[in-house]
Write an enzyme that holds these catalytic residues in place. Sequence first.
Site, short mmCIF file in Angstrom:
data_model
loop_
_atom_site.label_atom_id
_atom_site.label_comp_id
_atom_site.label_asym_id
_atom_site.label_seq_id
_atom_site.Cartn_x
_atom_site.Cartn_y
_atom_site.Cartn_z
N SER A 68 -0.57 -17.50 -20.84
CA SER A 68 0.42 -17.50 -22.13
C SER A 68 1.08 -16.31 -22.23
O SER A 68 2.06 -16.30 -22.98
CB SER A 68 -0.43 -17.92 -23.38
OG SER A 68 -1.38 -16.83 -23.57
N LYS A 97 2.75 -8.74 -26.05
CA LYS A 97 2.79 -10.07 -26.51
C LYS A 97 2.94 -10.58 -27.90
O LYS A 97 2.26 -9.93 -29.02
CB LYS A 97 1.57 -10.73 -25.66
CG LYS A 97 1.56 -12.31 -25.98
CD LYS A 97 -0.19 -12.58 -25.46
CE LYS A 97 -0.43 -14.12 -24.99
NZ LYS A 97 -1.81 -14.30 -24.59
N SER A 129 -4.28 -16.34 -18.90
CA SER A 129 -3.02 -15.77 -19.40
C SER A 129 -2.53 -14.60 -19.27
O SER A 129 -1.39 -14.42 -19.55
CB SER A 129 -3.21 -15.93 -21.10
OG SER A 129 -3.41 -17.50 -21.21
#
Length: 548
Positions: free
Chosen positions: A218, A143, A242
């Site tokens: 996210s 990420k 997330s």
Amino acid sequence: MLGMRKSLLCPYRMALNRLERLLAWALRGFMGMLFTIFKMIAAVREPERSARLPPITNPLLKVPAMRLARMIRRREVTSVEVVQAYIDRIQEVNPLINAMVKDRFSAALQEAVQVDKLIEEETGGEDVLEDRLPLLGVPITVKESFCLQGMPNSTGLISRKGLISTNDAPSVALLKRAGGIPLGVTNCSELCMWLESHNNIYGITCNPYDFGRIAGGSSGGEGSILGAGASVIGVGSDIGGSIRMPCFFNGIFGHKPTPGIVSNEGQHPPPSGQQPGFISTGPMCRYAEDLLPMLKIMAGPNAERLPLSSEVDLKRLKFFSIPHDNGSALVSPVDSQLLQAQRRVVEKLEADLGVEVQELRLPQLKHSFQIWGMMMSSPDKDGKPPTTFAELMADNGNKVWPLWELFKWVFRCSSHTLAAIGLAVAEMLQSNKPSPFILQQKESLQKEIEELLGTNGVLLYPSHPHLAPKHHHPLFTPFNFSYTAIFNILGLPVSQCPVGLSFEGLPLGVQVVAGKMQDHLCLATAQFLEKAFGGWREPGSSEASKTT
Ligand SMILES: *[C@@H]1O[C@H](CO)[C@@H](O)[C@H](O)[C@H]1NC(C)=O
Ligand SMILES: *[C@@H]1O[C@H](CO)[C@@H](O)[C@H](O)[C@H]1NC(C)=O
Ligand SMILES: *[C@@H]1O[C@H](CO)[C@@H](O)[C@H](O)[C@H]1NC(C)=O
Ligand SMILES: CC(=O)N[C@H]1CO[C@H](CO)[C@@H](O)[C@@H]1O
């Protein structure tokens, strides 16, 4: 005395409850109206996206990570071949899903060459390599909000554009030290605080099962690239869902570990206030068998604090199922297909393991969103409040003016996304007074769930009330993530598991929750569910169109 206070408090509490319901009803009505207008505009402006993901042709892309590592160690395949296969797949699918935002393909290939050389020269045998370098030669994705040397770490904030990490976050460093080869970094929401991965640096990420839908957030870039079969294992983080939401929307496995086990250092924004107790960095995987070895690697020396190598006999566990939050005023009811999927999971556990799954209703869950909101803005032990979202948005010690940003946004002059501005406005309107009622709900929920689960209990709970929504829709139903968020506050380990596809071909899923430090129970149940329901299904394939 106590009785009198109670009778005085009670009518007051009931009136408040009614007021809260009325306000929630009005808010939902208002959001619904805005949503209808938005859908009408969107229908005119956005063409239907009908393209499909190309099918996977290289069989290497369908091998779990730890098996790939074994094949590489045994020289059945080279690391270069595996890395190249993933590079080809990313190049094929990324223009469609916009999941990877910066690659390091040539560096990765060079590293793969080095790995193959090392294996060629290793004389100690396979076991030595497995022990020292369990991931040797296997590609991974990360990420973007995490530091990965040489890669951007903007977290989608325009003012952080161009920041290049000079080192690795500890969790990433551990994966690299185990022999993993990062291919690049993936998209996330602005400041990692929204359930759609969209920002003004990298644009919007699409769901591989339907490009018109969200990949979640996210860690949505991770979810999407994994779901698309263009990565096999990845790194995400989770403070309200997330990891679990994108894993759910993209039909893959993800684990939010017990907090404090995997380091959260080296990601932006850093948690503050009480948030360090709620955030967890963890693995996102296409295959359930990779969850445990990934967690072991990412935890480093902390892995010893978990009984990860103890054998789990599922037949001897206590199973519980909570079908929904019993009608929170703010959150939408759970989709009937998801309720059915969870029921099928219950039936399968009972049939195959001979256990009895006890169905529960916990009334405190109704307040999940309020509990999360209150705890997230609580000060730390020394009374220091967390960094506000408006401060994080400014990223320079000042803070943005939310209404001014909103005004600028209308004229397309703001550098922020509407979701981030909306959150800052909501933060401005939120009262900072902690509610004793909500705190008490949290305490009693914590006590009840911990007593139920102990060291041998597993709880099933929906991953989200709805299947992957269309792009931008979460702006109008912003509270649905309370289904994942509550477990951050409770500090419990949770695995999200895919359990087949819906009639529309979208992933179904369920959360598997265990007591603190009992991560191994979640992971064992995840492996069982993968066998029972087929785990990840290739998007767009005939395998995917088979619903359970
Ligand atoms: C991001 O990159 C910058 C260097 O450009 C570095 O100073 C910072 O520590 C990095 N990581 C985070 C989490 O901010
Ligand atoms: C769930 O909601 C129903 C209807 O609103 C109510 O009758 C029931 O008591 C609730 N159950 C719990 C455990 O809160
Ligand atoms: C929340 O759930 C409702 C229905 O259950 C759905 O219409 C809406 O799209 C969902 N929103 C999100 C963000 O999932
Ligand atoms: C669709 C979209 O905006 N894609 C962008 C993703 O990020 C890369 C790197 O900044 C851009 O080159 C793409 O245009």
